[in-house]
Design a protein around this motif. Structure first.
Motif, short mmCIF file in Angstrom:
data_model
loop_
_atom_site.label_atom_id
_atom_site.label_comp_id
_atom_site.label_asym_id
_atom_site.label_seq_id
_atom_site.Cartn_x
_atom_site.Cartn_y
_atom_site.Cartn_z
N GLU A 36 0.82 -1.20 0.00
CA GLU A 36 0.00 0.00 0.00
C GLU A 36 0.86 1.26 0.00
O GLU A 36 0.55 2.22 -0.67
N ALA A 37 1.92 1.25 0.76
CA ALA A 37 2.78 2.42 0.82
C ALA A 37 3.48 2.66 -0.51
O ALA A 37 3.71 3.80 -0.89
N ALA A 38 3.80 1.62 -1.23
CA ALA A 38 4.52 1.75 -2.48
C ALA A 38 3.60 2.18 -3.62
O ALA A 38 4.06 2.76 -4.59
N ALA A 39 2.31 1.92 -3.53
CA ALA A 39 1.40 2.17 -4.64
C ALA A 39 0.38 3.25 -4.29
O ALA A 39 -0.78 3.12 -4.57
N THR A 40 0.81 4.35 -3.70
CA THR A 40 -0.10 5.45 -3.43
C THR A 40 0.28 6.65 -4.29
O THR A 40 1.45 6.87 -4.58
N TYR A 41 -0.73 7.38 -4.69
CA TYR A 41 -0.54 8.53 -5.56
C TYR A 41 -1.33 9.71 -5.01
O TYR A 41 -2.38 9.54 -4.41
N ARG A 42 -0.83 10.91 -5.26
CA ARG A 42 -1.48 12.12 -4.77
C ARG A 42 -2.45 12.64 -5.82
O ARG A 42 -2.09 12.83 -6.98
N ASP A 43 -3.69 12.85 -5.40
CA ASP A 43 -4.71 13.42 -6.28
C ASP A 43 -4.30 14.86 -6.61
O ASP A 43 -4.09 15.66 -5.70
N PRO A 44 -4.18 15.22 -7.91
CA PRO A 44 -3.73 16.56 -8.26
C PRO A 44 -4.75 17.67 -7.95
O PRO A 44 -4.40 18.84 -7.91
N VAL A 45 -6.01 17.31 -7.70
CA VAL A 45 -7.03 18.31 -7.43
C VAL A 45 -7.15 18.60 -5.94
O VAL A 45 -7.01 19.73 -5.49
N CYS A 46 -7.41 17.55 -5.15
CA CYS A 46 -7.67 17.78 -3.71
C CYS A 46 -6.48 17.42 -2.83
O CYS A 46 -6.47 17.76 -1.66
N GLY A 47 -5.47 16.71 -3.36
CA GLY A 47 -4.27 16.41 -2.60
C GLY A 47 -4.33 15.17 -1.73
O GLY A 47 -3.40 14.88 -1.01
#
Length: 85
Positions: A36-47
């Motif tokens: 889970e830690a390796a496959a997380t991404y930040r949403d460019p709209v809400c963060g």
């Protein structure tokens, strides 16, 4: 007799503390937590950070963008439409 029991208990507790400090084991991280830690991404709209499994994926010029919801994906598209060329 009671003094002997108290001294024995204190020696045992001291021994356990020394053994615990000497072992120096680091807490183990479960494989699921690592994934889970390796496959997380930040949403460019809400963060918000989302996992790849839970994310809504959008593409822009061949690049993948990960969103927490369809609402954020639509807001992203609206921002692109209103952006001056």
């Amino acid at each position: 007799m009671i003094k002997l029991l108290i001294w024995g208990l204190l020696i045992y507790i001291g021994y356990r503390v020394v053994v615990a400090l000497a072992s120096g084991k680091k807490p183990e991280i479960k494989a699921s937590e690592q994934r889970e830690a390796a496959a997380t991404y930040r949403d460019p709209v809400c963060g918000i950070y989302v996992s790849e499994e839970d994310a809504v994926v959008g593409r822009l010029e061949g690049e993948r963008h990960y969103f927490c919801s369809m609402d954020c994906l639509e807001k992203f598209r609206e921002q692109l439409d209103h952006k001056p060329s």
